[in-house]
Enzyme design. Structure first.
Site, PDB file in Angstrom:
ATOM      1  CB  SER A 181       1.496  -9.498  -3.156  1.00 24.22           C
ATOM      2  OG  SER A 181       0.139  -9.217  -2.872  1.00 24.22           O
TER       3      SER A 181
ATOM      4  CG  ASP B 163       0.142  -6.621  -5.181  1.00 19.43           C
ATOM      5  OD1 ASP B 163       1.031  -7.260  -5.772  1.00 19.43           O
ATOM      6  OD2 ASP B 163      -0.589  -7.106  -4.311  1.00 19.43           O
TER       7      ASP B 163
END
Length: 295
Positions: free
Chosen positions: A43, A156
């Protein structure tokens, strides 16, 4: 025969705006002459890690320090289909600012983590355009839309591997320094006055407040009924912290850096200086341990 030099890996964890703490960690390491050979990120850790591997960390640091609420808003393209933001403006911004030579041509070995939405599998992105890989890794469900990458729908990487120690090991790291951004999110509640004080600029703008207010977590009083926002954000924090704890228990880092960032919430991207300063402070505690390992 002479002994082989140990390869150092740096695993940068997920954490949205708290990820600017990675800049301070890197600054502290470089100041001590510690230059990781392998950089992996999940991320926001993928974004910072990619800039570091490309030799662009100083430019990213300068840009982050200049961020304010207005500039953050300008990068956001709101929509309500698959996520609150498309992410096109953000990607176009980085394409314009940074030359993407591809992961294979970065100055350091780099990889980042994403999650395949249809299967839940962990995906390691180690080749191809850097920006495309980072965009997949930062596709936080509900906030940024999923990305189609090599025929797979990706979101993510924090859903499966918030602190990618395992990827660092797989890429050849002998010693792994890991940065866990979310370890203190559960059990401590940021109070509403604290959050307002941290974001006085946004409080002066009703539009920004109306948009970002939904992401701001107030204190949870057991005597009152929590809002949907409180339930969702607190649940996400619990999930990510527990996943990170589980992964780090099974795949421990040699040096674990844990900045105190509970006072910075997901979209406080304008608070880069504060996050980086805390990352730098926390890194100092791990450097002594690293010196012992290297010795």
């Amino acid at each position: 025969m002479p002994s082989r030099q140990l390869r150092i890996g740096l695993a940068l964890g997920s954490g949205a705006a708290r990820g600017w703490a990675h800049l301070g960690v890197i600054r502290a390491l470089e100041r001590e002459g510690i230059s990781p050979d392998i950089v992996c990120g999940t991320s926001i850790g993928a974004l910072v890690g990619a800039a570091y591997a490309a030799g662009e960390i100083a430019r990213l640091d300068d840009w982050v320090r200049q961020l304010d609420w207005a500039s953050v808003m300008n990068l956001m393209d709101w929509r309500m289909n698959g996520g609150l933001m498309q992410g096109t403006r953000l990607v176009e911004f980085f394409r314009a600012k940074f030359h993407d030579q591809g992961i294979e041509h970065l100055g350091r070995r780099f990889g980042c983590v994403a999650t395949e939405l249809t299967t839940g599998r962990e995906v390691w992105l180690q080749t191809g355009p850097v920006i495309d890989a980072v965009r997949a890794s930062i596709a936080l469900p509900g906030l940024l839309t999923p990305v189609v990458h090599d025929g797979r729908l990706l979101v993510d990487g924090g859903l499966v591997n918030p602190v990618p120690v395992s990827l660092c090991r797989a890429l050849g790291a002998d010693i792994v320094i890991a940065v866990d951004l979310g370890w203190d999110l559960v059990g401590r509640r940021a109070t509403l006055p604290e959050l307002q004080g941290a974001n006085s600029g946004a409080a002066q703008n009703a539009l920004i407040d109306s948009i970002f207010g939904r992401f701001r977590q107030r204190s949870l009083d057991p005597a009152e009924s929590p809002s949907l926002k409180d339930v969702v954000l607190t649940s996400l924090n619990i999930m990510q912290v527990r996943i990170a704890q589980s992964r780090l228990a099974g795949e421990p880092a040699d040096v674990l850096i844990r900045p105190h960032l509970a006072g910075i919430v997901a979209l406080d991207f304008h608070r880069g200086a504060a996050a980086a300063a805390e990352g730098e402070r926390a890194a100092a505690e791990g450097i002594a341990q690293l010196r012992t390992l290297l010795a």
